[in-house]
Design an enzyme around this catalytic site. Structure first.
Site, PDB file in Angstrom:
ATOM      1  NE  ARG A   1     -15.764  22.424  36.536  1.00  0.00           N
ATOM      2  CZ  ARG A   1     -16.723  21.874  35.800  1.00  0.00           C
ATOM      3  NH1 ARG A   1     -17.501  22.417  34.908  1.00  0.00           N
ATOM      4  NH2 ARG A   1     -17.046  20.422  36.270  1.00  0.00           N
TER       5      ARG A   1
ATOM      6  CE  LYS B   1     -12.853  20.604  35.658  1.00  0.00           C
ATOM      7  NZ  LYS B   1     -12.268  19.756  36.757  1.00  0.00           N
TER       8      LYS B   1
ATOM      9  CG  HIS C   1     -13.409  26.320  43.764  1.00  0.00           C
ATOM     10  ND1 HIS C   1     -13.902  25.989  42.556  1.00  0.00           N
ATOM     11  CD2 HIS C   1     -13.214  25.048  44.632  1.00  0.00           C
ATOM     12  CE1 HIS C   1     -14.128  24.622  42.738  1.00  0.00           C
ATOM     13  NE2 HIS C   1     -13.730  24.047  43.742  1.00  0.00           N
TER      14      HIS C   1
ATOM     15  NE  ARG D   1     -17.600  24.631  40.900  1.00  0.00           N
ATOM     16  CZ  ARG D   1     -18.222  23.922  39.952  1.00  0.00           C
ATOM     17  NH1 ARG D   1     -19.242  24.666  39.086  1.00  0.00           N
ATOM     18  NH2 ARG D   1     -18.363  22.655  39.623  1.00  0.00           N
TER      19      ARG D   1
ATOM     20  CG  HIS E   1     -19.443  18.056  40.362  1.00  0.00           C
ATOM     21  ND1 HIS E   1     -19.930  18.094  41.689  1.00  0.00           N
ATOM     22  CD2 HIS E   1     -18.731  18.988  40.166  1.00  0.00           C
ATOM     23  CE1 HIS E   1     -19.301  19.186  42.293  1.00  0.00           C
ATOM     24  NE2 HIS E   1     -18.275  19.469  41.397  1.00  0.00           N
TER      25      HIS E   1
ATOM     26  CE1 TYR F   1     -20.222  22.194  48.216  1.00  0.00           C
ATOM     27  CE2 TYR F   1     -20.550  20.548  46.386  1.00  0.00           C
ATOM     28  CZ  TYR F   1     -19.944  21.880  46.985  1.00  0.00           C
ATOM     29  OH  TYR F   1     -19.059  22.729  46.143  1.00  0.00           O
TER      30      TYR F   1
END
Length: 305
Positions: A154, A178, A250, A253, A276, A285
């Site tokens: 990120r 995160k 992004h 990425r 994720h 994807y």
């Protein structure tokens, strides 16, 4: 006010027990405060009808389905907390339907475009005719794009990388994402080389040699701002003959993930590399996998035309 106290207690729980990031907590606070102000009698005592009317009003005001879904998610977690703590005897969100969101496919660069971008960054970093200031900027940008494409970080993770990442020769390193969760990401030989070239110049910049960040800056955070990198990346794209409106950190990425899948990577592995928490996030994807499977059948099945 009862709403304010309950919301504060909920946010404290999300921070202490679930390690929610500050941006996540701020988003929950905004959404719950909005609901508390819009629902007659407050949000804590709201029933299903009141919550449904609130969400309907959001839709009528033109809020996107994604925004409505985010608000409902905040309400679901808030009422689950109240129920678990014995502050409510029921969960009024149980029968609420989530607004339907269109699945937006991410903008993805082709492998050829990505190579052109990286080649341009490398050429500019090696240009002996640049002024000292421009040479420093070019070496930093080359390191940034090489590391981003090699790792799929990120942008917030990339600009805040510690300098120790470049001081080792490891093929992998750990990054904190995160919620404070750590994951292992790969580092290509080209990315390591670009970081080493940048590190040599970085350490000669006044005030930066003692910084804990790989990409230090005279900013509030002490490291390069995401917006600065995004701006520089768009400029690089334009110089490489790629539409600047198409490219952002992004998007690069996304290119990392899509190109891995196109070349045989497993969806679960890509999920872990991207950080994720839920495989459903990575499933944007699946169109890449579908294209790969169709090509595989067309090229190798004995009955294919």
């Amino acid at each position: 006010m009862k709403d304010a106290a309950r919301i504060e207690a909920f946010l404290e729980m999300m921070s202490a027990e679930r390690g929610a990031a500050q941006n996540t907590l701020a988003s929950y606070r905004r959404d719950l405060d909005d609901a508390a102000g819009a629902i007659e009698g407050g949000v804590t005592q709201a029933d299903t009808a009141a919550l449904r009317a609130y969400l309907k009003k959001m839709a009528a005001c033109g809020f996107a389905a994604s925004s409505q879904a985010r608000k409902l998610s905040a309400l679901r977690q808030f009422f689950a907390f109240l129920y678990a703590e014995g502050l409510r005897a029921d969960d009024p969100t149980g029968t609420l339907d989530s607004p339907r969101k269109k699945t937006a496919l991410p903008n993805v660069m082709s492998e050829a475009e990505t190579s052109r971008l990286l080649d341009r960054a490398a050429a500019e970093a090696a240009n002996p005719e640049l002024s000292d200031a421009d040479a420093v900027a070019a070496l930093r940008l080359h390191a940034l794009v090489e590391v981003l494409y090699a790792t799929g970080l990120r942008v917030s993770e990339l600009v805040a990388l510690p300098v120790t990442v470049a001081q080792r020769s490891d093929r992998f390193f750990m990054v904190k994402g995160k919620g404070g969760k750590e994951r292992m990401v790969p580092l290509s030989a080209k990315a390591r080389a670009a970081m080493q070239d940048w590190l040599e110049v970085r350490n000669k910049q006044a005030g930066f040699e003692a910084s804990p960040f790989l990409f230090p800056a005279a900013s509030k955070t002490g490291h390069l701002a995401r917006q600065v990198f995004a701006r520089d990346l768009k400029s690089l794209a334009a110089r490489a003959g790629i539409s600047a409106t198409k490219l952002s950190p992004h998007v690069l990425r996304h290119a990392f993930a899509s190109h891995l899948l196109q070349n045989g990577a497993d969806l679960r592995a890509v999920q872990q590399l991207l950080g994720h928490a839920d495989i459903s996030t990575t499933q944007i994807y699946t169109h890449v996998l579908e294209e790969r499977l169709a090509r595989l059948v067309n090229e190798h099945h004995p009955l294919a035309d």
